[in-house]
Design a protein around this motif. Structure first.
Motif, mmCIF file in Angstrom:
data_model
loop_
_atom_site.group_PDB
_atom_site.id
_atom_site.type_symbol
_atom_site.label_atom_id
_atom_site.label_comp_id
_atom_site.label_asym_id
_atom_site.label_seq_id
_atom_site.Cartn_x
_atom_site.Cartn_y
_atom_site.Cartn_z
ATOM 1 N N ILE A 1043 0.856 -1.185 0.000
ATOM 2 C CA ILE A 1043 0.000 0.000 0.000
ATOM 3 C C ILE A 1043 0.891 1.233 0.000
ATOM 4 O O ILE A 1043 1.800 1.360 0.833
ATOM 5 C CB ILE A 1043 -0.926 0.007 1.227
ATOM 6 C CG1 ILE A 1043 -1.807 -1.242 1.239
ATOM 7 C CG2 ILE A 1043 -1.777 1.258 1.255
ATOM 8 C CD1 ILE A 1043 -2.795 -1.329 0.114
ATOM 9 N N GLU A 1048 -4.800 5.179 -0.380
ATOM 10 C CA GLU A 1048 -4.979 3.857 -0.973
ATOM 11 C C GLU A 1048 -5.482 2.855 0.066
ATOM 12 O O GLU A 1048 -6.328 2.013 -0.238
ATOM 13 C CB GLU A 1048 -3.663 3.380 -1.583
ATOM 14 C CG GLU A 1048 -3.787 2.069 -2.349
ATOM 15 C CD GLU A 1048 -2.480 1.657 -2.991
ATOM 16 O OE1 GLU A 1048 -2.418 0.526 -3.508
ATOM 17 O OE2 GLU A 1048 -1.511 2.458 -2.952
ATOM 18 N N ASN A 1051 -9.177 3.505 0.579
ATOM 19 C CA ASN A 1051 -9.963 2.972 -0.542
ATOM 20 C C ASN A 1051 -10.105 1.456 -0.444
ATOM 21 O O ASN A 1051 -11.160 0.887 -0.741
ATOM 22 C CB ASN A 1051 -9.318 3.358 -1.867
ATOM 23 C CG ASN A 1051 -9.353 4.857 -2.113
ATOM 24 O OD1 ASN A 1051 -10.203 5.568 -1.552
ATOM 25 N ND2 ASN A 1051 -8.452 5.353 -2.950
ATOM 26 N N CYS A 1052 -9.027 0.830 -0.018
ATOM 27 C CA CYS A 1052 -9.046 -0.625 0.108
ATOM 28 C C CYS A 1052 -10.038 -1.063 1.182
ATOM 29 O O CYS A 1052 -10.839 -1.990 0.977
ATOM 30 C CB CYS A 1052 -7.641 -1.125 0.432
ATOM 31 S SG CYS A 1052 -7.481 -2.916 0.379
#
Length: 1173
Positions: A1043, A1048, A1051-1052
């Motif tokens: 990551i 990010e 978002n994951c």
């Protein structure tokens, strides 16, 4: 299976050898498994011959001229009625007199049930053995009355003078008299003494005692023909029938023993279906109630048409009722009366309104066409230039065009040649949809020709027929009522029948021929329809018989034993052919005994085969949910395929088999009509046995050779033509694909597990913040906070307090108190360890939210005077928290006060944790040490990304203020780190894969915080959810890369929250996620056989299900053998021969698809109505 294993084991062989003679004789048990007194056999013989004694007495008086024939019948019947009443009340007296005696259990339960202790010739046990009696008093009276009636009519039926008048032969008379009375004695014994187990068994349980009525029913049918012949004289055909039936009468015991004649319930349903389909133009129905109602209405239509005086009125009546009865009216009324929850309000009714308007327009046009053609067209015998002949030519063209358009839609032509127009090498949905574009257009053209053009053309042909001039004719009423309905109910079949009749008219125009002189067009269509159906059945049965022969010959395990049977079948092939023809005429299954080439004629039964309601029974298990989710999409795909003709000719009783990955879908057509079809969908087990796997591999081979293999020639031959499965089409359906991966190298990687601990804290922070921001009461608090301008006092958790100093041994004691049972030696652990968390949770007491314990003390008092209660003590807790001086009894305990503080930001209440989550359970030194692991930057980042409220103030500035609130942060530090400690139990240790799996499964290690966490179910589930998200994150990072930044990672996690369900397959929420159609599901598991950790991922996407058509007669034959083998021979051995896998017959899959209790599908749908327009 070993070739030495018998078809029946030793016990079942003895059981069968005792049961079959009893079945042949109608109930007497002359072969017992033990030694019985002679009077048992004498008594049974006397009871068996009793009807003959009374009938013989009456016959003797008649032959001597003392009594007339009808007085003879009355005398014999009265004596038999009196004897039957005595027999029944004797049985009732013996049952009431017997006393239940409790016996000691023996090892051989079957022998205990079989043996009887006989004390005397007329003892209670003897009577109970000879005459079991009836369950219901009503049956006692009814059966006694029927026994007298049957004896009286039977005596009349077998009078020697009567038989001599029929045949004029003394030898024949004696033969028929003797064996005819044997038949009557068998029927009487089964009715009033003891009912034998019938080889023709339809119901699994005879609840209402219908079985005793089976044999008397057929005797009454034979006698009724003789009575009709007595009172309706001068009918040569009736006399011939009576002569034939008198001969067949003596063979009834063999027909009963072989199971050719159906029981009353099966006979009733089968007869209604046959009359409804071939005599009235209808279809078999999806339920027995619908069948009965439709039969009554259809029969009433035919009778009413006979009494209508007007020619035009008859034609209009037949046309209108034929169209209306071919519709699915009950389903339409149901949809009008109910609202669909899945659709917007009014959309369901709007759809039904448009559908009804369409049907009304079709009906009006059909009536207008019929009336105009019937009124203005001249009636004349068909010739090459007549209007009816012209319409006949049009129908021939339509038949050829529709046949071509239908064959183009499927992958094989006639099941033999591969269709060159079908998309080749189809493996993905996108590619298939692109290649299928032309076929879709062709399907639309076919649908228009089939649903609109063909019915109107056939109505025109019928309206122009000259036979409609003769109104007062039963044949015209029956024939044309059927013909006008068939045009809508079974358009393709009706089109074929009409073309055949038209062609025969053109080639045989002479009026001297019986076909043209004595039979009108309606009856011709009826006869052609019966011949068409029986010809299709004969071809299917012949193909099934050849397949059974080939399967037995090619099976190496039993080749020595089956070679003789195969040779005998070849030598006596004419007799085998007679059996096939006989079963075809009766429309009954061709029964291969034990699925060997030993063919019998099964008894006729309805299209559904099984007696119960469709879809009411299934062996439901954890895998059933996959079929539940798939069926709605599959139904939609079937609708398009059936409307286009991709699944061939749709006939009730047809069976289809679908395949996708490990799923096998069994589809059966129950009912067909105008623009609709009713089906039943079954799902077979996913846990494949060796037999299941062997046949599933052959199914895959059949489909792969048809859909995925490239052929050099244009029209290649189907390699698996001899199989009972013929590939037809592929269906795009939205369902879950199942992928299982080995996680070796990921879950056991030291680096990955080390990162796992840090990621877990971040995920915990994210989940708790998301939870608090989305709580339902948050929006209520917003207005109060904005209106008040001040914050309430709150209690700061023990993280920032300074209670008594704790000795350094505290942290060591934490490590030493981990239970030894929770170790990595056993991945799953023993049952007590696995369920420890849940068991302790039930034993824990909830700590009131206003009382907060001070870490380091054994007993804590509340703050000030507002809380006088104390926290309940726990012996385990006291034994672990060491290093504090003992307080003498009677002395004042030292009390530490928690300071009251307030949030620095007025909006912090929006994100505050529930009060019970802020209590402390860990020593302060441990909490201070662990708080250094808290990711403050991540906390600030996540908090600023929240959208928890809509305020007039600037959202970003509000979130900035909340982020600066140290008190709120301390709350989250306390909650997060306590959950973190609960999930790992110790610090500074990298978790093992076994630890990961156990915690993932909800089994937490013992620690000081375990009780605290399990007392809070909602927080426990959030912590478990965070742990599972972290595991999925670790796998994704190992597979897709690290990551990069906080964005990010956010978002994951948001993707996990919205698109994923991460949990256990055994969880109830796993099933809910599948039914809600979550895009992805993940589960962690362990394979003990391979010793590896596995990950299972379900992905929802549109995929292709391969569908093929099964030989309907092969299915009926194997199901008939299954019913005989389990219900009569009671051969329930799990390793029996008839259930073993065979690639040609698909024996194991066919047995699975049978209705419970004989089969075991894990899913069975209610009747599903599919609209074909």
């Amino acid at each position: 299976m070993s070739p030495d294993v018998p078809l029946l084991n030793d016990y079942k062989q003895d059981f069968f050898l005792k049961r079959f003679p009893q079945t042949v004789l109608g109930g007497p048990r002359f072969k017992l498994g033990y030694c019985a007194p002679p009077y048992i056999y004498v008594n049974q013989t006397v009871l068996f011959l009793m009807p003959w004694v009374w009938g013989g007495l009456g016959t003797l008086l008649y032959q001597l001229g003392i009594l007339e024939d009808y007085y003879t019948a009355a005398l014999s019947g009265g004596l038999m009625l009196f004897a039957a009443i005595i027999i029944q009340f004797t049985s009732l007296y013996a049952r009431n007199k017997s006393v239940t005696v409790e016996r000691m259990l023996t090892t051989d339960i079957l022998a205990e049930e079989d043996e009887h202790d006989f004390t005397s010739c007329a003892g209670t046990e003897t009577i109970k053995f000879l005459i079991p009696g009836k369950k219901y008093i009503a049956n006692t009276v009814l059966h006694s009355f029927l026994a007298g009636l049957m004896c009286g009519l039977g005596t009349w039926y077998l009078l020697p003078n009567r038989i001599s008048l029929l045949y004029g032969s003394t030898g024949g008379t004696v033969l028929l008299f003797v064996f005819g009375w044997m038949t009557l004695c068998i029927g009487e014994y089964s009715l009033i003494v003891n009912t034998a187990a019938e080889t023709a068994t339809f119901q699994t349980q005879d609840t209402y005692e219908i079985t005793p009525l089976m044999r008397p029913l057929y005797i009454f049918l034979f006698v009724s023909v003789d009575l009709a012949h007595r009172f309706l004289v001068n009918i040569p055909a009736l006399e011939q029938v009576n002569q034939i039936l008198h001969i067949l009468f003596i063979f009834l015991p063999f027909l009963w023993a072989l199971g050719i004649l159906p029981p009353p319930d099966s006979l009733f349903l089968w007869a209604m279906e046959q009359v409804l389909e071939f005599g009235l133009g209808g279809s078999s129905m999806s339920t027995h109630l619908r069948l009965l109602i439709m039969f009554i209405i259809s029969a009433g239509t035919a009778v009413t048409s006979y009494f209508i005086p007007s020619t035009l009125g008859v034609v209009l009546f037949m046309t209108g009722l034929g169209f209306l009865l071919s519709l699915n009216l009950s389903e339409m009324c149901h949809r009008v009366g109910t609202k669909s929850k899945a659709l917007p309000i009014g959309s369901e009714k709007q759809f039904t309104w448009k559908e009804c308007l369409f049907y009304i327009i079709i009906l009006v046009l059909a009536l207008i066409e019929t009336s105009l053609l019937h009124h203005f067209a001249g009636f004349s015998q068909i010739s090459k230039n007549s209007p009816q002949a012209v319409v006949g030519y049009v129908l021939m063209m339509l038949l050829i065009i529709l046949w071509i358009l239908r064959e183009i839609q499927s992958v094989c032509i006639f099941g033999i040649f591969r269709n060159p127009f079908y998309p080749k090498d189809v493996q993905t949905v996108t590619l298939f949809l692109e290649k299928r574009t032309r076929l879709v257009k062709i399907g639309v053209v076919r649908r228009i020709l089939l649903n609109l053009v063909s019915p109107f053309a056939m109505i025109a042909f019928l309206s122009l027929d000259s036979s409609l001039q003769g109104l007062h004719s039963v044949s015209v009423s029956i024939g044309f009522t059927r013909a006008f309905r068939m045009a809508w109910q079974h358009t393709e079949n009706a089109l074929l029948e009409t073309v055949i009749v038209s062609v025969v008219h053109l080639f045989i125009s002479s009026t001297d021929v019986w076909w043209n002189r004595s039979v009108d067009t309606g009856i011709r269509l009826l006869l052609v329809g019966i011949m068409r159906d029986r010809l299709i059945q004969f071809i299917s049965k012949l193909q099934f018989a050849v397949t059974v022969l080939l399967a037995s010959w090619t099976e190496k395990k039993r080749r020595k034993s089956t070679t003789t049977l195969c040779i005998l079948n070849i030598v006596f092939s004419p007799f085998v052919l007679v059996f096939i023809i006989f079963s075809t005429l009766l429309s009954s299954p061709l029964l291969p005994l034990f699925t060997l080439p030993l063919f019998l004629v099964g008894f006729p039964r309805p299209v559904q085969i099984w007696p119960g309601a469709v879809g009411t029974t299934a062996c439901v298990c954890a895998d059933t949910v996959y079929y539940d989710q798939m069926v709605p999409g599959l139904t939609t795909a079937l609708q398009a395929a059936m409307a286009a003709g991709s699944l061939g000719l749709l006939l009730p009783g047809s069976h289809y088999l679908g395949r996708f990955q490990d799923r096998l879908i069994w589809i059966m057509i129950l009912e067909c009509g105008y623009t609709y079809c009713c089906i039943n969908i079954k799902g077979l087990e996913l846990q494949e046995t060796s037999c299941h796997t062997a046949e599933a591999q052959r199914v895959d081979e059949v489909f792969q050779s048809a859909f995925e293999q490239e052929y050099s020639r244009v029209c290649s031959i189907n390699e698996h033509f001899g199989n009972v499965l013929t590939p037809y089409s592929v269906l795009p359906v939205k369902l879950y694909s199942d992928a299982r991966n080995v996680l070796s190298g990921i879950i056991d990687s030291h680096d990955n597990l080390k990162e796992f601990k840090g990621d877990l804290i971040k995920v915990l922070v994210w989940i708790l913040l998301q939870y608090c921001s989305r709580r339902p009461h948050v929006q209520e608090v917003v207005h109060k906070t904005e209106n008040k301008g001040q914050a309430s006092l709150i209690i700061l958790p023990a993280l920032n307090t300074s209670p008594q100093t704790q000795s350094p041994e505290d942290s060591d004691s934490l490590n030493s108190e981990i239970l030894d049972d929770w170790s990595d030696d056993n991945v799953f652990g023993d049952e007590p360890t696995i369920r420890k968390g849940k068991e302790e949770k039930d034993q824990l007491k909830v700590v009131p939210g206003v009382n907060f314990p001070i870490p380091g003390s054994v007993e804590s008092q509340g703050v000030g005077e507002h809380s006088g209660g104390t926290v309940p003590e726990n012996s385990l807790y006291k034994s672990v928290i060491l290093g504090y001086p003992v307080v003498d009894k009677g002395k004042q305990k030292d009390v530490a006060y928690i300071p009251l503080v307030e949030f620095s930001c007025s909006h912090s209440h929006l994100l505050r944790l529930p009060e019970e989550w802020t209590s402390s359970c860990l020593p302060n030194s441990k909490m201070r040490e662990m708080s250094s692991l808290f990711p403050e930057e991540w906390y600030q980042f996540v908090l600023k990304q929240l959208e928890c409220f809509h305020s007039e103030e600037d959202t970003s500035s509000v979130l900035e203020e909340i982020a600066k609130d140290r008190v709120l942060k301390d709350f989250y530090v306390h909650a997060v780190m306590t959950c973190y400690f609960s999930l790992f139990g110790v610090d500074n240790m990298v978790p093992s894969p076994g630890h990961i799996l156990r915690v993932y499964s909800g089994v937490l290690p013992w620690s000081l915080a375990l009780d605290w966490l399990t007392e809070k179910p909602e927080l426990f589930q959030l912590a478990l959810k965070a742990f599972r998200y972290t595991l999925k994150l670790m796998i994704d990072k190992a597979s897709l890369g690290p990551i990069e930044d906080f964005k990010e990672l956010t978002n994951c996690l948001e993707e996990y929250e919205t698109d994923w369900y991460i949990g256990l397959v055994s969880d109830e929420k796993w099933k809910e996620a599948i039914l809600q159609e979550k895009p992805y599901l993940f589960s962690l598991g362990y394979d003990p056989n391979m010793g590896v950790y596995t990950g299972r991922v379900l992905t929802l996407q549109e995929l292709l299900i391969q569908v093929g058509k099964l030989n309907a007669e092969a299915v009926k034959g194997q199901w008939a053998n299954l019913s005989w083998e389990l219900l009569y021979a009671t051969n329930d051995d799990e390793e029996r021969y008839s259930i073993q896998a065979h690639p040609l017959l698909l024996r194991n899959l066919t047995v699975q698809a049978a209705d419970p209790p004989l089969g075991y599908p894990i899913y069975s749908s209610k009747p599903l109505h599919i609209h074909l327009y």
